[in-house]
Design a protein around this motif. Structure first.
Motif, mmCIF file in Angstrom:
data_model
loop_
_atom_site.group_PDB
_atom_site.id
_atom_site.type_symbol
_atom_site.label_atom_id
_atom_site.label_comp_id
_atom_site.label_asym_id
_atom_site.label_seq_id
_atom_site.Cartn_x
_atom_site.Cartn_y
_atom_site.Cartn_z
ATOM 1 N N ASP A 11 0.801 -1.224 0.000
ATOM 2 C CA ASP A 11 0.000 0.000 0.000
ATOM 3 C C ASP A 11 0.832 1.271 0.000
ATOM 4 O O ASP A 11 0.300 2.374 -0.172
ATOM 5 C CB ASP A 11 -0.951 0.018 1.193
ATOM 6 C CG ASP A 11 -0.208 -0.003 2.532
ATOM 7 O OD1 ASP A 11 1.005 -0.310 2.534
ATOM 8 O OD2 ASP A 11 -0.847 0.274 3.569
ATOM 9 N N GLY A 12 2.146 1.136 0.207
ATOM 10 C CA GLY A 12 3.021 2.304 0.257
ATOM 11 C C GLY A 12 4.168 2.082 1.219
ATOM 12 O O GLY A 12 4.456 0.951 1.616
ATOM 13 N N SER A 71 10.112 8.758 -3.849
ATOM 14 C CA SER A 71 9.156 7.666 -3.971
ATOM 15 C C SER A 71 8.767 7.404 -5.421
ATOM 16 O O SER A 71 8.654 8.329 -6.221
ATOM 17 C CB SER A 71 7.881 7.999 -3.170
ATOM 18 O OG SER A 71 6.864 7.043 -3.408
ATOM 19 N N VAL A 72 8.579 6.120 -5.750
ATOM 20 C CA VAL A 72 7.948 5.719 -7.009
ATOM 21 C C VAL A 72 6.558 5.234 -6.625
ATOM 22 O O VAL A 72 6.381 4.087 -6.217
ATOM 23 C CB VAL A 72 8.748 4.625 -7.736
ATOM 24 C CG1 VAL A 72 8.061 4.241 -9.045
ATOM 25 C CG2 VAL A 72 10.174 5.092 -8.007
ATOM 26 N N SER A 73 5.583 6.109 -6.722
ATOM 27 C CA SER A 73 4.244 5.811 -6.223
ATOM 28 C C SER A 73 3.513 4.780 -7.073
ATOM 29 O O SER A 73 2.801 3.927 -6.570
ATOM 30 C CB SER A 73 3.402 7.092 -6.161
ATOM 31 O OG SER A 73 3.994 8.031 -5.301
ATOM 32 N N VAL A 74 3.675 4.873 -8.396
ATOM 33 C CA VAL A 74 2.902 4.064 -9.329
ATOM 34 C C VAL A 74 3.817 3.058 -10.035
ATOM 35 O O VAL A 74 4.832 3.441 -10.618
ATOM 36 C CB VAL A 74 2.199 4.958 -10.369
ATOM 37 C CG1 VAL A 74 1.362 4.119 -11.326
ATOM 38 C CG2 VAL A 74 1.328 5.995 -9.671
ATOM 39 N N SER A 131 -2.292 5.875 2.386
ATOM 40 C CA SER A 131 -0.845 6.004 2.630
ATOM 41 C C SER A 131 -0.330 7.337 2.122
ATOM 42 O O SER A 131 0.492 7.996 2.777
ATOM 43 C CB SER A 131 -0.092 4.858 1.956
ATOM 44 O OG SER A 131 -0.278 3.651 2.641
ATOM 45 N N ALA A 132 -0.803 7.741 0.951
ATOM 46 C CA ALA A 132 -0.357 9.020 0.390
ATOM 47 C C ALA A 132 -0.713 10.168 1.329
ATOM 48 O O ALA A 132 0.104 11.071 1.564
ATOM 49 C CB ALA A 132 -1.005 9.238 -0.979
ATOM 50 N N HIS A 133 -1.913 10.127 1.876
ATOM 51 C CA HIS A 133 -2.358 11.189 2.783
ATOM 52 C C HIS A 133 -1.469 11.259 4.019
ATOM 53 O O HIS A 133 -1.057 12.348 4.452
ATOM 54 C CB HIS A 133 -3.813 10.941 3.174
ATOM 55 C CG HIS A 133 -4.379 11.973 4.101
ATOM 56 N ND1 HIS A 133 -4.547 13.293 3.734
ATOM 57 C CD2 HIS A 133 -4.798 11.876 5.394
ATOM 58 C CE1 HIS A 133 -5.057 13.963 4.752
ATOM 59 N NE2 HIS A 133 -5.215 13.140 5.766
ATOM 60 N N ARG A 134 -1.120 10.106 4.585
ATOM 61 C CA ARG A 134 -0.293 10.091 5.793
ATOM 62 C C ARG A 134 1.138 10.531 5.504
ATOM 63 O O ARG A 134 1.770 11.196 6.331
ATOM 64 C CB ARG A 134 -0.308 8.692 6.433
ATOM 65 C CG ARG A 134 -1.644 8.338 7.088
ATOM 66 C CD ARG A 134 -1.537 7.072 7.893
ATOM 67 N NE ARG A 134 -0.537 7.171 8.953
ATOM 68 C CZ ARG A 134 -0.136 6.125 9.690
ATOM 69 N NH1 ARG A 134 -0.643 4.917 9.466
ATOM 70 N NH2 ARG A 134 0.773 6.282 10.636
#
Length: 485
Positions: free
Chosen positions: A250-251, A271-274, A287-290
């Motif tokens: 999830d991150g 970070s490589v998110s995708v 996860s992105a929000h946190r």
């Protein structure tokens, strides 16, 4: 197998083979050579021949012998005798955090944590005409098109060719391309005006500009692990303190990030998110929000490397879309999907950082080549890049399905849900040893050790779904893996 020759002894042939692989970085610094017994069996020679060959490599300064452990490729500039704090089985030194231990190790050995040039040279050093499972790009034939040459002809058949050749381009990059990129980012819900976009010599150059602008030697930087070997080594070469953050489905591991923030006050998180490399994971909105909450609370910037955006769904979560380019910077490029040698990348940044980032670009490259940037703008504006990417995605989906079946049939297990270009595969054997044996068969692997800040034995390897559709490769893999076992 080695063959007896009147001009070169078996010992010389064996030492020459290893020496060539070390010098071309197919055997990376720190890699362990096969044991004498294993090497003798593998090459059909006597143990004394192997010992003599290894002695020649020692005399050339290419390897070092470690008592009761074997022979290892020497790290150039390293100090193998320098003291490094020992770790227990859990990887923890009493009184030391992971970051403390890693910083000490980097200083003691005098070398980057991963020799990224070994990976780069290896990925592009043609050892055979076979499809290479360790490659980090699409096969060249997948990228062929008629619209790219047409776009180049169009921009060079007018006055533009002379104008672009006889003067420097715009400092930020070609204005037409930046307008097109601004529109393209808007389709991903990333709002960036053309004045917030800087073109670069590929995505790696964009990452380098950001690092050199926002960081100073000794600054702590959080980087995902497993992760891109080039990023580990690039930051270490700049003198940064690397804080590896475990990457989950999830991150990032948010608890580890929070501890780093409290103990080390990091300046940056990359970070490589995708379609994360190598796992293929995609970041979730929660996860992105946190992560963004941590960035605002502890005053660090987030660099989002969206290299694989062209093969990813547009609705995928991107931190820059949620944050609105406040604490975030966005990086991408076109080498993976369109034209590797055009070397066109870009970054989008908060308005307050643009001038600083531009100064760094100007000091390094002055400007970027406008001709190819204008050609790329045409390819995007006319929808050709979008249609090309759709064709690649369709072809990749079919290739992934075939590769997954072959990998599972060969006894592999996927350590992450297969997605994107790469698969993160558990082989059940030491992939450093496996990679060495597969070189003799004409195949280049990407062993798991390359994707960790601290190179250590791993049973994992990254495979490229586009180049692992061949059943012949998997037959060779099964035979060699049984030998390694």
């Amino acid at each position: 197998m080695l063959m007896r020759s009147p001009t070169q002894s078996l010992t010389e042939q064996l030492s020459t083979r290893f020496a060539e692989r070390i010098r071309t970085r197919l055997l990376a610094p720190g890699a362990r050579l096969p044991s004498v017994r294993q090497c003798a069996s593998q090459h059909g020679v006597s143990p004394s021949t192997v010992v003599a060959a290894y002695d020649q490599l020692l005399a050339q300064g290419l390897v070092e012998a470690r008592k009761n452990r074997g022979f290892f490729v020497r790290e150039a500039g390293g100090r193998p005798d320098a003291p490094v704090p020992a770790r227990d089985e859990s990887g923890v030194v009493e009184g030391w955090s992971t970051a403390h231990w890693w910083a000490a190790r980097t200083v003691a050995r005098g070398a980057p944590p991963v020799n990224a040039t070994a990976l780069i040279r290896g990925m592009f050093h043609r050892i055979s005409d076979k499809p290479q499972p360790g490659m980090g790009v699409f096969p060249a034939e997948w990228l062929e098109s008629s619209f790219m040459p047409a776009a180049v002809r169009k921009v060079t058949s007018t006055r533009v060719l002379q104008d672009c050749s006889l003067q420097y381009g715009e400092p930020l990059g070609d204005s037409h391309l930046r307008r097109v990129l601004s529109q393209k980012l808007a389709s991903l819900n990333v709002q960036a005006a053309p004045t917030q976009i800087i073109t670069t010599v590929g995505a790696t150059h964009a990452l380098d500009i950001i690092s050199r602008t926002l960081l100073r030697p000794g600054d702590p930087v959080m980087v995902e692990e497993p992760g891109w070997a080039v990023e580990f080594a690039r930051l270490a070469a700049l003198g940064m303190r690397i804080l590896p953050v475990p990457r989950r489905a999830d991150g990032p591991d948010l608890d580890v990030m929070a501890r780093y923030c409290e103990e080390h006050r990091p300046k940056l998180y990359v970070s490589v998110s995708v379609f994360h490399n190598p796992t293929g994971h995609c970041l979730t909105p929660g996860s992105a929000h946190r992560v963004l909450q941590l960035a605002h609370r502890h005053d660090f910037h987030v660099v989002e490397d969206d290299t694989y955006s062209h093969i990813a769904p547009e609705h995928a979560t991107r931190m820059t879309a949620l944050d609105g380019l406040q604490r975030t910077l966005y990086v991408s490029g076109f080498a993976k999907i369109l034209a590797p040698n055009w070397r066109i990348g870009f970054l989008a940044a908060p308005p307050a950082l643009v001038e600083q980032l531009l100064d760094t670009k100007l000091l390094a490259t002055l400007t970027t080549p406008a001709l190819l940037e204008k050609a790329l703008a045409l390819c995007i504006e006319q929808g050709q890049l979008r249609r090309h990417a759709e064709r690649i995605r369709t072809r990749l989906d079919a290739a992934r399905a075939r590769s997954i079946k072959l990998a599972l049939a060969a006894g592999c297990q996927f350590a992450a849900e297969p997605a994107g270009l790469f698969g993160w595969v558990d082989t059940g054997v030491d992939t450093d040893a496996l990679a060495q044996r597969m070189l003799d068969e004409g195949y280049l692997l990407a062993p798991g050790a390359l994707f960790h800040a601290e190179r250590r034995p791993s049973t994992l390897m990254r495979i490229n779904f586009a180049t692992t559709q061949d059943a012949g490769f998997w037959r060779v893999y099964q035979r060699v893996r049984s030998q390694v076992r």
